[in-house]
Structure formats: C-alpha cells, structure tokens
Write a protein that holds these residues in place. Structure first.
Motif, short mmCIF file in Angstrom:
data_model
loop_
_atom_site.label_atom_id
_atom_site.label_comp_id
_atom_site.label_asym_id
_atom_site.label_seq_id
_atom_site.Cartn_x
_atom_site.Cartn_y
_atom_site.Cartn_z
N MET A 1 0.84 -1.20 0.00
CA MET A 1 0.00 0.00 0.00
C MET A 1 0.87 1.26 0.00
SD MET A 1 -2.51 1.49 2.94
CE MET A 1 -3.68 0.15 2.84
N LYS A 2 0.48 2.26 -0.82
CA LYS A 2 1.25 3.50 -0.86
C LYS A 2 0.92 4.30 0.40
CE LYS A 2 2.92 7.08 -3.77
NZ LYS A 2 3.74 7.56 -2.66
N ILE A 3 1.96 4.74 1.07
CA ILE A 3 1.75 5.48 2.31
C ILE A 3 1.78 6.97 2.02
CG2 ILE A 3 2.77 5.96 4.57
CD1 ILE A 3 4.00 3.06 4.31
N THR A 4 0.68 7.66 2.28
CA THR A 4 0.66 9.09 2.00
C THR A 4 0.02 9.83 3.18
OG1 THR A 4 -1.39 8.73 0.81
CG2 THR A 4 0.56 9.03 -0.54
N ILE A 5 0.81 10.06 4.20
CA ILE A 5 0.35 10.88 5.33
C ILE A 5 0.44 12.34 4.89
CG2 ILE A 5 0.82 11.60 7.72
CD1 ILE A 5 -0.11 8.66 7.50
N THR A 6 1.59 12.68 4.32
CA THR A 6 1.81 14.02 3.81
C THR A 6 1.24 14.09 2.40
OG1 THR A 6 3.94 13.76 4.91
CG2 THR A 6 3.67 15.75 3.62
N ASP A 7 0.88 15.29 1.96
CA ASP A 7 0.43 15.51 0.59
C ASP A 7 1.45 14.90 -0.40
OD1 ASP A 7 -1.29 17.58 -1.23
OD2 ASP A 7 0.80 17.45 -1.90
N ALA A 8 0.93 14.19 -1.42
CA ALA A 8 1.81 13.45 -2.34
C ALA A 8 2.85 14.35 -3.01
CB ALA A 8 0.96 12.75 -3.39
N ARG A 9 2.47 15.61 -3.32
CA ARG A 9 3.43 16.51 -3.99
C ARG A 9 4.55 16.91 -3.02
NH1 ARG A 9 -1.06 20.68 -5.57
NH2 ARG A 9 -1.55 19.91 -3.51
N ASN A 35 10.10 -6.88 -4.14
CA ASN A 35 9.49 -7.99 -3.38
C ASN A 35 8.52 -7.54 -2.29
OD1 ASN A 35 11.05 -9.61 -4.97
ND2 ASN A 35 12.57 -10.05 -3.43
N ASP A 36 8.15 -6.24 -2.33
CA ASP A 36 7.20 -5.73 -1.32
C ASP A 36 7.68 -5.96 0.12
OD1 ASP A 36 5.17 -4.33 -2.45
OD2 ASP A 36 4.03 -6.13 -3.02
N ILE A 37 8.94 -5.70 0.36
CA ILE A 37 9.47 -5.82 1.73
C ILE A 37 9.33 -4.44 2.37
CG2 ILE A 37 11.50 -6.38 3.15
CD1 ILE A 37 12.56 -7.95 0.63
N MET A 63 13.97 -4.61 16.92
CA MET A 63 12.93 -5.65 16.92
C MET A 63 12.22 -5.61 15.57
SD MET A 63 11.43 -4.32 20.55
CE MET A 63 10.30 -5.65 20.94
N GLY A 64 12.50 -6.62 14.73
CA GLY A 64 11.91 -6.65 13.39
C GLY A 64 12.86 -5.99 12.40
N SER A 65 13.83 -6.79 11.90
CA SER A 65 14.92 -6.20 11.11
C SER A 65 14.86 -6.55 9.63
CB SER A 65 16.27 -6.65 11.67
OG SER A 65 16.38 -6.35 13.04
N ALA A 66 14.05 -7.57 9.26
CA ALA A 66 13.90 -7.99 7.86
C ALA A 66 15.26 -8.21 7.19
CB ALA A 66 13.02 -7.00 7.10
N ILE A 67 15.52 -7.53 6.08
CA ILE A 67 16.78 -7.76 5.35
C ILE A 67 17.93 -6.89 5.88
CG2 ILE A 67 15.72 -8.65 3.23
CD1 ILE A 67 16.09 -5.78 2.01
N GLY A 68 17.67 -6.16 6.95
CA GLY A 68 18.75 -5.42 7.62
C GLY A 68 18.97 -4.00 7.13
N ASP A 88 14.98 -11.01 13.84
CA ASP A 88 13.87 -11.24 12.91
C ASP A 88 13.45 -12.71 13.02
OD1 ASP A 88 12.63 -9.46 10.49
OD2 ASP A 88 12.47 -11.61 10.06
N GLY A 89 12.17 -12.97 12.77
CA GLY A 89 11.66 -14.33 12.89
C GLY A 89 11.93 -15.20 11.67
N ASN A 90 12.38 -14.58 10.59
CA ASN A 90 12.52 -15.31 9.34
C ASN A 90 14.01 -15.57 9.02
OD1 ASN A 90 12.68 -16.08 6.65
ND2 ASN A 90 11.02 -14.72 6.00
N PRO A 91 14.45 -16.84 9.07
CA PRO A 91 15.87 -17.13 8.84
C PRO A 91 16.35 -16.72 7.45
CG PRO A 91 14.65 -19.15 9.43
CD PRO A 91 13.65 -18.05 9.36
N ALA A 92 15.46 -16.76 6.45
CA ALA A 92 15.87 -16.36 5.09
C ALA A 92 16.21 -14.87 5.07
CB ALA A 92 14.75 -16.67 4.10
N ASN A 93 15.46 -14.07 5.82
CA ASN A 93 15.79 -12.63 5.93
C ASN A 93 17.17 -12.45 6.56
OD1 ASN A 93 13.45 -11.58 4.88
ND2 ASN A 93 12.46 -11.24 6.85
#
Ligand code: SAM
Length: 210
Positions: A1-9, A35-37, A63-68, A88-93
């Motif tokens: 999902m695209k995150i747009t808290i601030t105005d897109a411009r 890969n939508d990480i 806490m929660g490092s994914a690919i680092g 991270d909980g995922n050894p592949a990450n």
C-alpha cells in the motif's frame, strides 16, 4: 500500500531532496520495492541515524529487522565500539541481511539473532541506549511493555508505522490498527516516557525514557 500521510506533492519534493545512497542501500531499496518488503526507506533511515548520532547510542536493539536495511543505518551511525542486535523471525531474511552487513562493512558490530524479537529482547542481558521496534503491529503494546525496563534512563525507544497510513484515525476492528492505537495511547499517557510522534513517512514515534 502506498503510504501518504503528507500531501503526495510534498512527499515527492521531500524525497527528491534526499542524497543518493551507496550501492548496498540502493540495492536493498530496489529489492524491497520488487518484493514488497516493508523497509523504513531513506527518510526514516536518516532519522534513525541522526537519533543515534545525537544520543551517542552504542548498544542498540532492533525488533523486526527484515533484510537489515534499518540495521545498516543504525550501525553506520553508531560508529566504533557499538553493538547492534538484529532480530527477525525469518531465517531467510537473516541470511540476506548477513550478506548485506558484510558488504556494508558493519558485520563486526551486528549480532544476528533469529526468533521472536520480544522473546529475544527478554533473553538478551544488559540495558540498551536505543531500541527500535518494527515488528507485527498487534505486538506493539507488548513490545513497549518489554522494552521499557530494558532501556537505560535517558535512552530512546523508536517505533515505526505509528500513523499506519492514517488508519489509526478510524474505529478499527483489525488487530494491527488496534495495536498501534493502544501503543499511541500508552506512550502519550506514560509517566516514564517523553514521546513525540513525527509524521514522517508512515509515522515514527520517538520516546525518551525519563
Ligand atoms: C517492517 S519489516 C522490518 C523492516 C526493517 N525494520 C527495515 O526497515 O529495514 C518487519 C519484519 O519483522 C519481522 N517480524 C514481525 N514480527 C516479529 C516478531 N515478533 N519477531 C521477529 N520478527 C518479527 C517480519 O518477519 C519482518 O521481516
């Protein structure tokens, strides 16, 4: 999902100002896009680095490092003599992250731990100068409860996604949004913390332990 808290411009303008990253971070950003990480990206990466530099944090737990990606921003800013815990909980990450750490020249100061970040934090002895939380969002209240006693007084507790694409403003049924809403209430009602929620990217809350 695209995150747009601030105005897109405004967002486009602001991201256009950011200096180019080195080859390793650029490659990680490309992999995350493909890969939508959900990495913090360069704007929040810079905020993490600045918090480390101005606080002089040397002992850091993530806490929660994914690919680092965020780990590299933290590790580079912490400089010599630092110790950063990647979890991270995922050894592949973790496997991908280790390869990036070597290439980024920070592997020597990163301790890689695979498993539930909350349990790993409980099990890792000592206090931390800075704890960064980016785990599954329903775990934020529990993460806060576990992290607080592990921070030194004056230390920083930093949490990503605390505006959750604006979903925090709605009456929510899903566990993730409810977790963040409860986390936001708890930080701002805590007598042990001085929190500031920064509307950068998807919202980053920086709390100092009093
Ligand atoms: C948003 S990503 C982290 C991105 C990272 N902080 C960055 O910006 O580069 C969240 C990661 O946390 C991991 N995760 C979520 N809940 C976890 C938990 N309780 N214990 C360990 N890992 C967890 C997921 O596997 C995922 O890789």
């Amino acid at each position: 999902m695209k995150i747009t808290i601030t105005d897109a411009r405004v967002e486009k303008y602001f991201y256009g100002l950011l200096p180019a990253r080195d080859a390793v971070l650029k490659e990680m950003e490309a992999l995350a896009r493909k890969n939508d990480i959900p990495i913090v990206g360069p704007a929040v990466g810079r905020l993490l680095a600045m918090l480390v530099m101005i606080s002089g944090a040397k002992r850091i737990f993530e806490m929660g490092s994914a690919i680092g990606y965020s780990t590299i921003w933290l590790a580079r800013a912490a400089g010599r003599g630092a110790e950063i815990f990647y979890t991270d909980g995922n050894p592949a990450n973790a496997e991908k992250a280790c390869a990036y750490f070597r290439r980024a020249g920070v592997a020597g100061k990163i301790r890689v731990r695979v498993g539930d970040s909350l349990k790993l934090l409980r099990r890792t002895p000592g206090r931390f100068d800075l704890i960064f939380m980016d785990v599954d969002k329903h775990q934020y209240p529990a993460g806060l409860r576990i992290a607080l006693p592990r921070l030194r007084s004056g230390g920083l507790f930093v949490t990503d996604n605390t505006l959750w694409s604006g979903r925090v403003t709605r009456k929510a049924k899903d566990a993730a949004t409810r977790g963040i809403q409860e986390f936001n209430r708890r930080t701002y009602h805590s007598k042990a913390l001085f929190p500031v929620l920064i509307p950068l990217r998807d919202g980053v809350t920086v709390c100092q332990k009093l």
